[in-house]
Design a protein around this motif. Structure first.
Motif: not given
Length: 460
Positions: A114-136
């Motif tokens: 989900g990281y994107a460097f968008a300081r100078y231009k809009a960047q598309e980062a991944g939008k699929a969010r994860l629920v933290a797996p059990e035990g992590t």
């Protein structure tokens, strides 16, 4: 913005991790329409392949994530992150099939997708969010991701906005977030404080050279991190060709990496006394540039013959290491984008490191394998010591011949660490081609391995 795990929800789309060839075993327990869908799409569980399974309303009801074979997985890392970057926007959860030993690494990779460097231009980062797996340990993983994202942002920012002054401010901002103290010695004050090599390398630049000194924690073992902060490197009077100068905004990658690691340490409240030293300079060309053939005297009194002004990183680190050693920390670690020779030896993905301490080397190597942060031990090879002794000075900053360049640079630095237990990382700090969880651009190397190894190394 640092990627975060999603809140748990009953509507989270389940992700089933399927090893190659195990698709039929999984599908046999599913409704006939699901079995038919898996067969019709030819899904085999091959690594890097995923399959969305639609529900009755046509929306994704589940995801099959190909996990390949152990041999295939060994040729890369963060395998689920490749899928995460392309999934439809939504919230997902790992439902089955992911080996417990891989869970934290894959969860971190998903976050970093989900990281994107968008300081100078809009960047598309991944939008699929994860629920933290059990035990992590979700909070720990998010803290590690935040440190890595800080490192990436600093490296990716060009020298027009990340000169010594801005790097100074970045350290101050980090210190303010965690209650650390910062002192900065800049310009001619470097000479007054006996930091002559830092001053000499940076004096030709528009922004004054400086030594950033950050301290945090008042109990526990003492750890000193030293990061090379050459915000841009023209090569000085030994001017780099244009092709070699193009990536030199990343020559402060060592500083960026130790700041990212420092953020992890402080946010996790590790019980230690932390000191971060960053010589922040720009190696520029002007009438007062230092010259090939000059002989300089370092903080510890050693004389250094300058045979190439493009070997400046070891000079600024020399004064910082000497200063750090004067405190007699329990461990001192330097991180620097120091030599092209390291890239020739191990390529961009491996971080070579040097230490005389076998226990330290083993702890870092074991941790690196555990957290998918690859490193490779290199030797402080004593017979090469004579290569850095030019005859008319104590040391040579750029031995002729071109052999063992990373080793001779490490040997040079060790001369300034005194009797302090010392480890040096010769990192690249840049990902030249996009990879899962690692877009093209700045990247941290070795920090996560060190974070995982520190409790054992320092007895925390």
């Amino acid at each position: 913005m640092t990627p975060q795990f999603a809140d748990a929800t009953d509507s989270a789309i389940p992700v089933h991790v399927i090893e190659e060839g195990a698709q039929d075993a999984w599908a046999n327990d599913r409704p006939p329409r699901v079995q038919a869908w898996v067969r019709a799409n030819g899904f085999t569980g091959a690594l890097g392949w995923h399959l969305l399974i639609p529900g009755d309303d046509g929306a994704p009801a589940a995801v099959l994530a190909g996990y390949g074979t152990a041999a295939a997985r060994a040729r890369g890392r963060f395998h689920l992150a490749a899928m995460a970057a392309t999934l439809p926007e939504g919230t997902y959860r790992i439902a089955s099939g992911l080996p417990e030993s891989d869970t934290e690494t894959e969860a971190l990779g998903w976050l970093l997708s989900g990281y994107a460097f968008a300081r100078y231009k809009a960047q598309e980062a991944g939008k699929a969010r994860l629920v933290a797996p059990e035990g992590t340990d979700a909070a720990r993983l998010q803290t590690i991701a935040a440190g890595e994202c800080l490192t990436r942002d600093l490296i990716n920012t060009p020298a027009s906005d990340m000169g010594p002054e801005a790097l100074d401010q970045a350290a101050r901002d980090l210190a303010a977030d965690f209650g650390a103290a910062v002192t900065v010695t800049a310009g001619d004050d470097l000479l007054a404080q006996n930091l002559p090599l830092i001053h000499t390398v940076g004096r030709a630049a528009a922004q004054a050279p400086r030594l950033i000194d950050m301290r945090w924690g008042d109990a526990g073992p003492a750890l000193t991190l030293v990061g090379k902060g050459v915000c841009f490197d023209t090569g000085g009077l030994n001017l780099k060709p244009g092709a070699s100068m193009g990536l030199m905004k990343k020559d402060m990658g060592g500083a960026a990496t130790v700041l990212g690691l420092a953020r992890m340490i402080m946010a996790l409240k590790l019980p230690l006394r932390l000191r971060v030293l960053i010589p922040a300079v720009e190696n520029s060309v002007a009438g007062n540039s230092f010259r090939p053939g000059d002989i300089l005297t370092a903080r510890n009194g050693k004389t250094v013959e300058i045979n190439n002004t493009d070997a400046e990183g070891r000079l600024v680190l020399a004064d910082a290491l000497t200063l750090g050693a004067e405190d007699s920390p329990d461990l001192m670690i330097s991180m620097a984008t120091l030599t092209g020779a390291a890239r020739v030896a191990v390529g961009p993905d491996l971080a070579p490191f040097y230490t005389d301490d076998d226990a330290m080397a083993q702890a870092v190597s074991d941790a690196a394998a555990q957290v998918a942060d690859p490193v490779w031990r290199m030797p402080f090879w004593e017979p090469y010591e004579k290569m850095i002794e030019p005859g008319i000075a104590d040391l040579d900053n750029a031995p002729s011949g071109g052999f063992a360049g990373s080793i001779t640079a490490a040997l040079f630095l060790r001369r300034f660490a005194g009797d302090t237990p010392y480890t040096h990382f010769d990192i690249y700090g840049w990902n030249p081609t996009p990879a899962p969880a690692r877009p093209k651009g700045g990247v941290g190397q070795g920090a996560r391995a060190l974070l995982d190894a520190l409790p054992q190394v320092l007895g925390l």
